[in-house]
Design a protein around this motif. Structure first.
Motif, PDB file in Angstrom:
ATOM      1  N   LYS A 176       8.022   3.811   2.553  1.00 52.69           N
ATOM      2  CA  LYS A 176       8.834   4.848   3.183  1.00 52.69           C
ATOM      3  C   LYS A 176      10.152   5.006   2.430  1.00 52.69           C
ATOM      4  CE  LYS A 176       5.725   5.030   6.439  1.00 52.69           C
ATOM      5  NZ  LYS A 176       4.763   6.158   6.509  1.00 52.69           N
ATOM      6  N   SER A 179      12.515  12.539  -0.306  1.00 49.60           N
ATOM      7  CA  SER A 179      11.075  12.526  -0.069  1.00 49.60           C
ATOM      8  C   SER A 179      10.388  12.134  -1.370  1.00 49.60           C
ATOM      9  CB  SER A 179      10.585  13.900   0.397  1.00 49.60           C
ATOM     10  OG  SER A 179      10.830  14.886  -0.597  1.00 49.60           O
ATOM     11  N   THR A 226       6.342  11.695  -3.536  1.00 54.31           N
ATOM     12  CA  THR A 226       4.892  11.844  -3.627  1.00 54.31           C
ATOM     13  C   THR A 226       4.373  10.830  -4.640  1.00 54.31           C
ATOM     14  OG1 THR A 226       5.066  13.541  -5.357  1.00 54.31           O
ATOM     15  CG2 THR A 226       4.948  14.299  -3.072  1.00 54.31           C
ATOM     16  N   PRO A 268       0.833  -1.210   0.000  1.00 48.43           N
ATOM     17  CA  PRO A 268       0.000   0.000   0.000  1.00 48.43           C
ATOM     18  C   PRO A 268       0.865   1.256   0.000  1.00 48.43           C
ATOM     19  CG  PRO A 268      -0.769  -1.580   1.645  1.00 48.43           C
ATOM     20  CD  PRO A 268       0.543  -2.090   1.145  1.00 48.43           C
ATOM     21  N   MET A 269       0.385   2.303  -0.651  1.00 47.35           N
ATOM     22  CA  MET A 269       1.166   3.535  -0.761  1.00 47.35           C
ATOM     23  C   MET A 269       1.561   4.083   0.602  1.00 47.35           C
ATOM     24  SD  MET A 269      -0.489   5.742  -3.856  1.00 47.35           S
ATOM     25  CE  MET A 269      -2.013   5.982  -2.933  1.00 47.35           C
ATOM     26  N   SER A 270       0.655   3.991   1.566  1.00 47.09           N
ATOM     27  CA  SER A 270       0.922   4.550   2.890  1.00 47.09           C
ATOM     28  C   SER A 270       2.044   3.822   3.616  1.00 47.09           C
ATOM     29  CB  SER A 270      -0.351   4.505   3.739  1.00 47.09           C
ATOM     30  OG  SER A 270      -0.823   3.166   3.852  1.00 47.09           O
ATOM     31  N   SER A 271       2.362   2.606   3.166  1.00 47.91           N
ATOM     32  CA  SER A 271       3.403   1.813   3.833  1.00 47.91           C
ATOM     33  C   SER A 271       4.774   1.984   3.194  1.00 47.91           C
ATOM     34  CB  SER A 271       3.017   0.325   3.814  1.00 47.91           C
ATOM     35  OG  SER A 271       1.783   0.117   4.480  1.00 47.91           O
TER      36      SER A 271
END
Length: 308
Positions: free
Chosen positions: A91, A98, A100, A86-89
């Motif tokens: 890092k 960084s 996006t 998942p995108m949220s996982s």
């Protein structure tokens, strides 16, 4: 007496002139030397400044190259993870970076679920920021689900329809996270299994699958036996590279819900049920572990956000 004085004055004048000429020549020589020293100093300073600029440019170029390489590698790492993570996982592995991720959902010509990821990675540096962007396409390994006709009779082009691969070029490597084995004993909890040889399925082999979490089972040059009371959800594909006619036996109380396909004629001994289930096949097509990802040609871009 007058003539004598004139001679003395003439001699003094000549001597004074010679002295003046020597002084002028001395001044000229000194001025020339000073000018040459000035030119030499200016030239040396210019060369030194040029050398320093070259060193700075070389150092900056090397730093920019290293930053670009690191940023590009980070972009590729993120792209490969997007298939199952998942995108949220996701890092960043570097504290100076960084990223996006923007997503867009689409539907293919045959209703295939497609997802596009626009990924931008930025490497932050004291002098400049290196930014690279790439668009990735997430698509199913099963490009098309089989028709009811293909699940009831053999089709020599079945793999071409399902995976856009001929039988001779299709391998287990085409499928992400595939499980390869020579027998169907205690199959691992995986969405895709490639079995070379005979396959005997019992309840313990498929107890982790269901209508919502179906399996893809490819049996190469072997027979299939679904033992009594065993429910199989998903798609079984029989592949044969020779003229041998392989068999599929579905015992009493056993079932295949999804599709049974083959590239050559098979012998079907059916005592249980063999049901074409479109929704099960659609669920299999959407399985995250069967998703593939590729970079979209022409979508790459890079930029130095702040110049020196």
């Amino acid at each position: 007496m007058l003539d004598k004085n004139r001679k003395v004055l003439t001699a003094l004048t000549i001597k004074l002139k010679h002295t003046t000429d020597k002084k002028q020549r001395g001044v000229f020589i000194m001025a020339s030397v000073l000018m040459l020293l000035g030119i030499s100093a200016f030239t040396l300073a210019s060369i030194s400044a040029a050398v320093n600029r070259h060193k700075i440019m070389k150092s900056t170029t090397s730093t920019a190259k290293d930053s670009y390489t690191a940023t590009k590698n980070e972009l590729r790492r993120i792209g490969s993870q997007l298939r199952v993570v998942p995108m949220s996982s996701i890092k960043s592995t570097n504290t100076n970076m960084s990223h996006t991720i923007l997503t867009s959902n689409y539907e293919g010509a045959n209703s295939q679920p497609l997802k596009v990821f626009d990924v931008t990675v930025t490497h932050h540096d004291s002098h400049f920021d290196t930014e690279v962007s790439q668009r990735f396409l997430n698509y199913p390994a099963i490009l098309n689900i089989p028709s009811i006709f293909q699940s009831t009779s053999s089709d020599t082009n079945i793999t071409q329809w399902l995976f856009n691969r001929s039988v001779s070029t299709l391998t287990a490597k085409y499928f992400p996270l595939s499980n390869t084995t020579n027998e169907c004993v205690d199959l691992k909890e995986a969405t895709m299994h490639w079995v070379t040889g005979d396959c005997e399925l019992n309840y313990n082999d498929v107890d982790h699958s269901s209508a919502s979490t179906p399996m893809l089972l490819i049996v190469e040059d072997g027979d299939v036996l679904v033992t009594a009371g065993t429910p199989f959800y998903g798609m079984i594909i029989m592949l044969s590279g020779n003229t041998t006619k392989h068999s599929v036996t579905i015992e009493h109380g056993a079932s295949i819900q999804g599709a049974l396909c083959s590239n050559t004629p098979i012998s079907l001994q059916q005592f249980g049920s063999n049901s074409y289930a479109k929704q099960v096949l659609l669920n299999l097509q959407k399985a995250p572990k069967l998703a593939k990802i590729m970079s979209i040609p022409g979508s790459w871009s890079n930029n130095l956000k702040k110049e020196l």
